[in-house]
Write an enzyme that holds these catalytic residues in place. Structure first.
Site, PDB file in Angstrom:
ATOM      1  N   VAL A 158     -41.033   1.951  -6.163  1.00 20.52           N
ATOM      2  CA  VAL A 158     -39.707   2.375  -6.610  1.00 20.52           C
ATOM      3  C   VAL A 158     -38.665   2.201  -5.512  1.00 20.52           C
ATOM      4  CG1 VAL A 158     -40.507   3.952  -8.396  1.00 20.52           C
ATOM      5  CG2 VAL A 158     -40.237   4.792  -6.067  1.00 20.52           C
TER       6      VAL A 158
ATOM      7  N   LEU B 227     -36.925   2.515  -1.784  1.00 18.76           N
ATOM      8  CA  LEU B 227     -36.814   3.607  -0.818  1.00 18.76           C
ATOM      9  C   LEU B 227     -36.267   4.846  -1.512  1.00 18.76           C
ATOM     10  CD1 LEU B 227     -37.407   1.486   1.351  1.00 18.76           C
ATOM     11  CD2 LEU B 227     -35.740   2.649   2.768  1.00 18.76           C
ATOM     12  N   HIS B 228     -37.124   5.521  -2.262  1.00 17.65           N
ATOM     13  CA  HIS B 228     -36.716   6.776  -2.876  1.00 17.65           C
ATOM     14  C   HIS B 228     -36.722   7.852  -1.789  1.00 17.65           C
ATOM     15  CE1 HIS B 228     -40.906   8.246  -3.031  1.00 17.65           C
ATOM     16  NE2 HIS B 228     -41.208   6.988  -3.336  1.00 17.65           N
ATOM     17  N   ALA B 229     -36.605   9.097  -2.158  1.00 23.00           N
ATOM     18  CA  ALA B 229     -36.405  10.191  -1.196  1.00 23.00           C
ATOM     19  C   ALA B 229     -37.440  10.238  -0.072  1.00 23.00           C
ATOM     20  CB  ALA B 229     -36.364  11.530  -1.927  1.00 23.00           C
TER      21      ALA B 229
END
Length: 107
Positions: free
Chosen positions: A22, A24-26
């Site tokens: 996904v 660089l999510h959180a």
């Protein structure tokens, strides 16, 4: 990875293709910025060859860049330990942020 590291007089850079599911999510963004902050050099990122360089040590800037799977990310560093910083940050991506994958059971 698209290109290897290059360096000259305390400068280093690498260009990577984001393959993380996904992007660089959180969680990966936090891991990335914390690691970047551990180096004394200036570290910046550019997404999709936009020409806009962002502070890689800023979680707000990194998350705001909305780096998705398939994006091209260029990381550059200047100053003390720049080459080491690029090598370590590149390894983070190559190792897919050391996230565990669910085990697939055979049928």
């Amino acid at each position: 990875m698209l290109g290897g590291t290059s360096s000259a007089g305390g400068n280093a850079s690498v260009e990577l293709l984001i393959t993380h599911g996904v992007g660089l999510h959180a969680r990966p963004s936090v891991v990335f910025t914390r690691l970047a902050k551990s180096f004394p050099c200036t570290i910046e990122i550019e997404v999709n060859r936009s020409g806009l360089w962002l502070n890689a040590k800023s979680i707000v800037k990194v998350m705001g860049a909305r780096i998705r799977k398939g994006s091209t990310l260029k990381i550059r560093a200047h100053g003390l330990r720049a080459e080491e910083a690029i090598a370590v940050l590149e390894a983070l991506f190559v190792n897919d942020f050391a996230e565990e994958r669910p085990h697939v059971r055979g049928a």
